[in-house]
Design an enzyme around this catalytic site. Structure first.
Site, PDB file in Angstrom:
ATOM      1  N   HIS A   1      58.503  94.100 112.330  1.00 56.69           N
ATOM      2  CA  HIS A   1      57.867  94.558 113.562  1.00 56.69           C
ATOM      3  C   HIS A   1      58.119  93.617 114.736  1.00 56.69           C
ATOM      4  O   HIS A   1      58.023  94.044 115.892  1.00 56.69           O
ATOM      5  CB  HIS A   1      56.359  94.721 113.351  1.00 56.69           C
ATOM      6  N   GLY A   2      58.423  92.378 114.486  1.00 55.34           N
ATOM      7  CA  GLY A   2      58.666  91.476 115.604  1.00 55.34           C
ATOM      8  C   GLY A   2      58.923  90.054 115.152  1.00 55.34           C
ATOM      9  O   GLY A   2      58.445  89.621 114.099  1.00 55.34           O
TER      10      GLY A   2
END
Length: 438
Positions: free
Chosen positions: A295-296
């Site tokens: 996700h990041g």
């Protein structure tokens, strides 16, 4: 388009679509198509299992290497600098839009080919159309090659599919423009406000929880609807996750294509739950750390993934299923809301500050004049969001559809929805989908 030209036109349109937003990184998309297409052909021609594995390893190593350089290089360099006190310069590369999604889609192709679950695609146009397919290219759902293998060769179109696809697209557009963007505006107002209160902090936390759901599920609805119009059947990505009564159930309903990908290509190959308890715990922690990193490239995402790993492990130990349904549902909603506070923080220090505000630490007041104003003015929005996250609107729509005037009502509602969304888009500012940055 005649059948033989459909995929060629789809590929050309998709490359133009992607190049319009990412002209400097279009080469990366083309390279990814050529890489996996070539590795697929080589695996098909390989005479031994070892030869197939070598081509599989090459496709995995190169694609994950590119993902690592573009998405995670600065994260690891920055973490290394913090730990060592050195100042290695950051690469500061632009993140290619959708790289996490199309990389995972391509990996599913070569892995399934190696396992014997898919047939090699010898037509590069067909394969390119699969990788670059514009409806779900940017932010999913993650469509595996086996899901659309037959449809790439032959697919049917009908006015009924066009109607259903257009309806699904407009519902997704409404989720994004009417609900998600307004919740995002409230989150922005909270960040910019000089008044921090406990109530305002909880409004922010709930607003972002609804924002990310309607934003991402809205994009998925639009992608699935466009795919239906084009003759494809994409997998569902959300199934009312906020109705869950356990965190395990939540992840069976939230971003289902990502959860299924990690289950089939990471968790089960590592042994799943068919190993010793210590190894099983390691498997869970590894999968959820990778889910967070997907996700990041930041520590708050890593901690977010590990938080869910801890909750999932806790549910395996404690008999939570014996609790009343309302308590289990409340526990899940609270856990998800708090997790998304961590998810949306710009840094770990900001996350700590957000949690202090939520629980009124440091003498924070319960409410204030500005908080009261936003609470009153946003009450209808919260009501719409909470009801919209349940199956109630869908059930109501199904009942109306069965009436004699169901068709006319649907046409009127969809036309009205399109006009309202258009008004919001004309009047508002550019608001990209949240998952574009992943």
């Amino acid at each position: 388009m005649p059948g033989k030209l459909k995929n060629g036109w789809l590929l050309a349109s998709s490359l133009v679509f992607y190049g319009w937003g990412e002209p400097r990184l279009l080469w990366l998309m083309v390279f990814t198509i050529l890489l996996f297409y070539g590795c697929g052909l080589a695996m098909d021609r390989a005479q031994s299992k070892r030869g197939k594995k070598l081509w599989l390893i090459l496709s995995v190593a190169v694609s994950l290497g590119l993902l690592g350089v573009f998405k995670y290089a600065d994260f690891f360099i920055g973490s290394f600098n913090t730990l060592t006190g050195l100042s290695v310069p950051l690469l500061r590369l632009a993140l290619p839009v959708g790289i996490s999604f199309y990389t995972f889609q391509c990996l599913s192709y070569t892995i399934d080919l190696y396992r014997g679950n898919a047939q090699v695609q010898k037509n590069i146009v067909h394969f390119g159309a699969y990788v670059a397919m514009f409806p779900q290219l940017i932010a999913g759902p993650i469509v595996r090659y086996v899901d659309v293998e037959r449809q790439l060769r032959q697919r049917e179109h009908s006015w009924e599919d066009a109607r259903l696809g257009l309806r699904r697209f407009l519902v997704g557009l409404g989720k994004k423009v009417i609900l998600a963007d307004n919740f995002a505006l409230l989150c922005k107002l909270y960040r910019e406000s000089g008044e921090k209160t406990v109530v305002f902090s909880w409004m922010y936390a709930i607003a972002f929880t609804l924002n990310i759901y309607f934003d991402f599920s809205g994009y998925s609805d639009m992608a699935i609807g466009l795919g239906r119009i084009l003759g494809f059947r994409f997998p569902e990505n959300f199934r009312y996750p906020y109705m869950s009564r356990s965190v395990t159930e939540f992840w069976r309903r939230w971003h289902m294509t990502l959860g299924g990908w990690f289950r089939d290509y990471v968790y089960i190959p590592m042994g799943g739950n068919r190993v010793r308890r210590v190894r099983w715990v390691v498997n869970i922690l590894t999968v959820w750390m990778l889910t967070g990193l997907w996700h990041g490239a930041a520590w708050n995402f890593v901690l977010w993934g590990l938080l869910f790993a801890a909750l999932l492990l806790l549910e395996k130990v404690l008999p939570l299923d014996r609790l009343p349904g309302a308590l289990r549902h409340g526990y899940v909603v609270l856990a998800v809301v708090l997790s998304f506070v961590l998810f949306n923080a710009g840094s770990l220090s900001q996350a700590a500050g957000d949690f202090r505000c939520l629980f009124g630490l440091g003498g924070l007041p319960l409410c204030g004049k500005e908080t009261g104003y936003y609470l009153a003015s946003c009450a209808p929005l919260f009501l719409m969001g909470i009801l919209g996250a349940t199956p109630l609107p869908c059930r109501l729509g199904q009942r109306l559809e069965k009436t004699r005037v169901g068709g006319l009502l649907e046409a009127g509602l969809m036309t009205g929805l399109l006009l309202v969304c258009t008004g919001y888009l004309v009047d508002g500012s550019f608001s990209p989908f949240l998952y574009f940055r992943f």
